[in-house]
Scaffold this motif. Structure first.
Motif, PDB file in Angstrom:
ATOM      1  N   THR A  39      -6.556  -3.376   7.510  1.00 48.50           N
ATOM      2  CA  THR A  39      -7.272  -4.287   8.395  1.00 48.50           C
ATOM      3  C   THR A  39      -8.069  -5.288   7.585  1.00 48.50           C
ATOM      4  N   GLY A  40      -8.548  -6.284   8.244  1.00 48.64           N
ATOM      5  CA  GLY A  40      -9.436  -7.217   7.575  1.00 48.64           C
ATOM      6  C   GLY A  40      -9.002  -8.651   7.730  1.00 48.64           C
ATOM      7  N   LYS A  88     -14.411   1.381  11.431  1.00 53.13           N
ATOM      8  CA  LYS A  88     -13.020   1.743  11.187  1.00 53.13           C
ATOM      9  C   LYS A  88     -12.704   3.073  11.854  1.00 53.13           C
ATOM     10  N   GLU A 137     -15.939  -5.136  -1.032  1.00 53.91           N
ATOM     11  CA  GLU A 137     -15.287  -5.132   0.274  1.00 53.91           C
ATOM     12  C   GLU A 137     -14.479  -3.865   0.538  1.00 53.91           C
ATOM     13  N   SER A 138     -14.554  -2.880  -0.366  1.00 50.86           N
ATOM     14  CA  SER A 138     -13.739  -1.684  -0.163  1.00 50.86           C
ATOM     15  C   SER A 138     -14.315  -0.487  -0.885  1.00 50.86           C
ATOM     16  N   PRO A 197     -13.200 -10.902   5.219  1.00 53.03           N
ATOM     17  CA  PRO A 197     -13.333  -9.633   4.520  1.00 53.03           C
ATOM     18  C   PRO A 197     -14.446  -8.752   5.073  1.00 53.03           C
ATOM     19  N   CYS A 198     -15.204  -9.238   6.025  1.00 53.86           N
ATOM     20  CA  CYS A 198     -16.368  -8.483   6.490  1.00 53.86           C
ATOM     21  C   CYS A 198     -16.456  -8.611   8.006  1.00 53.86           C
ATOM     22  N   LEU A 199     -15.741  -7.757   8.713  1.00 52.73           N
ATOM     23  CA  LEU A 199     -15.657  -7.846  10.164  1.00 52.73           C
ATOM     24  C   LEU A 199     -16.675  -6.933  10.834  1.00 52.73           C
ATOM     25  N   ASP A 212     -10.843  -0.967   3.463  1.00 45.88           N
ATOM     26  CA  ASP A 212     -11.283  -2.306   3.087  1.00 45.88           C
ATOM     27  C   ASP A 212     -11.795  -3.062   4.301  1.00 45.88           C
ATOM     28  N   GLY A 213     -12.057  -4.363   4.140  1.00 45.16           N
ATOM     29  CA  GLY A 213     -12.656  -5.145   5.208  1.00 45.16           C
ATOM     30  C   GLY A 213     -14.130  -4.855   5.405  1.00 45.16           C
ATOM     31  N   THR A 225     -11.206  -3.968  15.320  1.00 43.38           N
ATOM     32  CA  THR A 225     -10.880  -4.273  13.939  1.00 43.38           C
ATOM     33  C   THR A 225      -9.958  -3.242  13.339  1.00 43.38           C
TER      34      THR A 225
END
Length: 545
Positions: free
Chosen positions: A115-116, A185, A153-154, A120-122, A202-203, A100
């Motif tokens: 990324t993402g 990340k 999300e961030s 939005p939620c990997l 984010d993500g 990711t």
């Protein structure tokens, strides 16, 4: 071990039950903060397990400490962050990026993770990694690690890196396996030429506790690390779960803050600072302001509390200088340069969006449908010659934000109190909302006209702790609106006299820890003022009525 007495119910909304259950956790060797962050389900499971026939969970038995896959019970690192038990022999040199992780867009000293994609939620990748096995390089990372601007999300992360050279940032979730994490990340991050870095990651998933740290390497393996921090993203937009907030203000220049030490033992989702975080009186140049911030953010109290959750903050006067030494409407070029240097340093070191001439501090953050945190600038937009406590632009934004908020609680970070203070305090009325009666009336009349319930002001500045209704009399909504003020370091001999006035439920002139639980299910706010010597000075479930 003596079998603990077990509460019938363990839910965050029931403060007495949680406190009783926390004692159960203590009996089982689980520290208070770890126990409190487990959440209702896990806490209840632990309590029930403890009340089994044999009194404790057996070896290998599930103790109910699952927190949704993002925490585990274990030891404490330099920040006071609970972590899982670690195996010092585990390979901690893993440098592979997860699937990711992609290239980031960089500017000098500030970065944004890109990324993402559409999701939005990997998920991350399970890797062998034991960050605590690496040595903390205090000379290279001398200040607190910090997170802020928390959204579902961030988050924004901020750090000072003494050699101003690139480092590796990792963000991860703990796993149940010692020496393994779920790497979410990985980024190479580069501070500006003076060593300051802010990066938006984010993500992320809503309402999730993430851990993060910065690492040095030789190109092949990691050699050392910063302090390790943790941060929770804002809860999902439709969530109505309780949200726990710790707060402080007016820390003073002793750099010894027992109230913060005590706060670091508590669970909180968010840390709010209401101003006078650093006392920068006498500074002028950018370098002098940076030096003051380094003094403050290297103090253990700030390292501890800021490493445990994300920060929402406003400023008060001492972030520039004592208010008596500064004219907010000055046209003096030296004073304007001083102000610019001070505000640039503030945005440079803290995880707050802005800086380099963009000094708009007011903003808001929603935590689901539970609470909206509304950050005001009650210092540097004042126009005393026009009787404006804040610019009309900020006032209009504040009113619209209150009107539009779908959240049960509207929490206003308000550096200087809005409460109608007792007569003896009126000698300094010009330095607070009461000294600007038109601005104060405009806001309170709006609250009454629109019938906006559950607005809660939180504030600092006066070197006191108190719980009030903002007017001494009156049954209208604005008069019944609550304010909670705190001091984390400085003192005021008048604090204890506040309860002589009927609209103050609590008053103290000594520093206290303060933890608030905003619980929409009970339409109440539990307010605790924690004595650094032990125990609660005040612990009440408050409502607006």
């Amino acid at each position: 071990m003596t079998e603990p007495e077990c509460p019938e119910n363990v839910v965050p909304a029931a403060t007495d039950a949680v406190e009783a259950a926390a004692e159960v956790g203590s009996e089982l060797g689980v520290d208070r903060r770890t126990f409190l962050r487990m959440g209702a389900g896990a806490a209840a499971t632990l309590a029930v397990t403890a009340c089994a026939d044999d009194g404790v969970a057996g070896d290998g038995e599930d103790t109910g400490t699952d927190t949704g896959g993002d925490d585990e019970v274990g030891s404490t690192d330099e920040t006071g962050t609970e972590t899982g038990s670690s195996d010092d022999t585990t390979d901690s040199t893993e440098t592979e990026t997860t699937e990711t992780t992609e290239e980031s867009t960089e500017t000098e000293g500030e970065e944004t993770d890109t990324t993402g994609g559409e999701d939005p939620c990997l998920e991350g990748e399970i890797i062998d990694f034991d960050p605590e096995a690496l040595d903390y390089e205090e000379q290279l990372f001398p200040l607190a690690v910090m997170a802020g601007e928390m959204r579902p999300e961030s988050v924004m992360l901020a750090v000072y890196i003494d050699d101003a050279q690139p480092k590796t940032l990792r963000v991860w979730l703990p796993t149940d396996t010692p020496g393994q994490v779920e790497l979410v990340k990985e980024m190479e991050v580069t501070p500006n030429a003076d060593g300051y870095l802010k990066v938006t990651v984010d993500g992320l998933c809503p309402g999730t506790w993430y851990r993060y740290g910065y690492f040095t390497s030789d190109g092949q393996s990691f050699l050392g690390r910063s302090l390790l921090g943790e941060v929770r993203t804002a809860i999902a937009e439709d969530s109505l779960e309780p949200v726990v907030v710790a707060m402080s203000a007016c820390n003073g220049s002793s750099f010894d803050w027992p109230a913060l030490d005590r706060t670091a033992e508590e669970y909180y989702d968010v840390f709010c600072h209401l101003g006078d975080m650093a006392y920068n009186d006498g500074a002028f140049s950018t370098g002098e302001y940076r030096d003051r911030w380094k003094q403050y953010l290297s103090a253990q109290g700030f390292k501890d509390v800021y490493g445990l959750a994300g920060l929402y903050a406003t400023w008060d006067d001492h972030e520039i200088t004592d208010n008596s030494d500064f004219d907010r409407e000055t046209n003096d070029p030296n004073e304007l340069e001083k102000k610019s240097n001070a505000l640039n340093a503030y945005f440079e070191v803290l995880p707050i969006e802005g800086g380099e001439g963009n000094f708009q501090l007011w903003r808001s953050f929603r935590w689901g449908l539970t609470a909206e945190f509304i950050v005001l600038d009650c210092r540097y937009e004042r126009l005393p010659s026009q009787g404006e406590y804040m610019t009309q632009a900020q006032m209009d934004w504040l009113k619209q934000t209150l009107l539009d908020s779908p959240c049960h609680f509207k929490v206003i970070l308000n550096s200087v109190p809005i409460t109608n203070m007792p007569f003896i305090w009126d000698i300094a009325a010009s330095d607070r909302w009461e000294g600007f009666p038109d601005s104060r009336s405009e806001l309170l009349n709006f609250i009454d006209d629109e019938q906006i319930e559950n607005i809660w002001f939180i504030s600092g500045d006066f070197h006191v702790c108190f719980v009030s209704r903002i007017e001494s009399m009156g049954a209208n909504l604005a008069a019944r609106t609550r304010e909670i003020a705190v001091t984390g370091g400085n003192t005021n001999i008048l604090g204890s006299s506040l309860t002589l006035s009927g609209h103050f439920d609590y008053g103290a002139g000594q520093p206290r820890g303060c933890v608030l639980t905003f619980d929409p299910s009970t339409d109440s706010v539990n307010c605790r003022f924690i004595n650094p010597d032990g125990g609660d000075d005040y612990n009440e479930d408050l409502t607006q009525d």
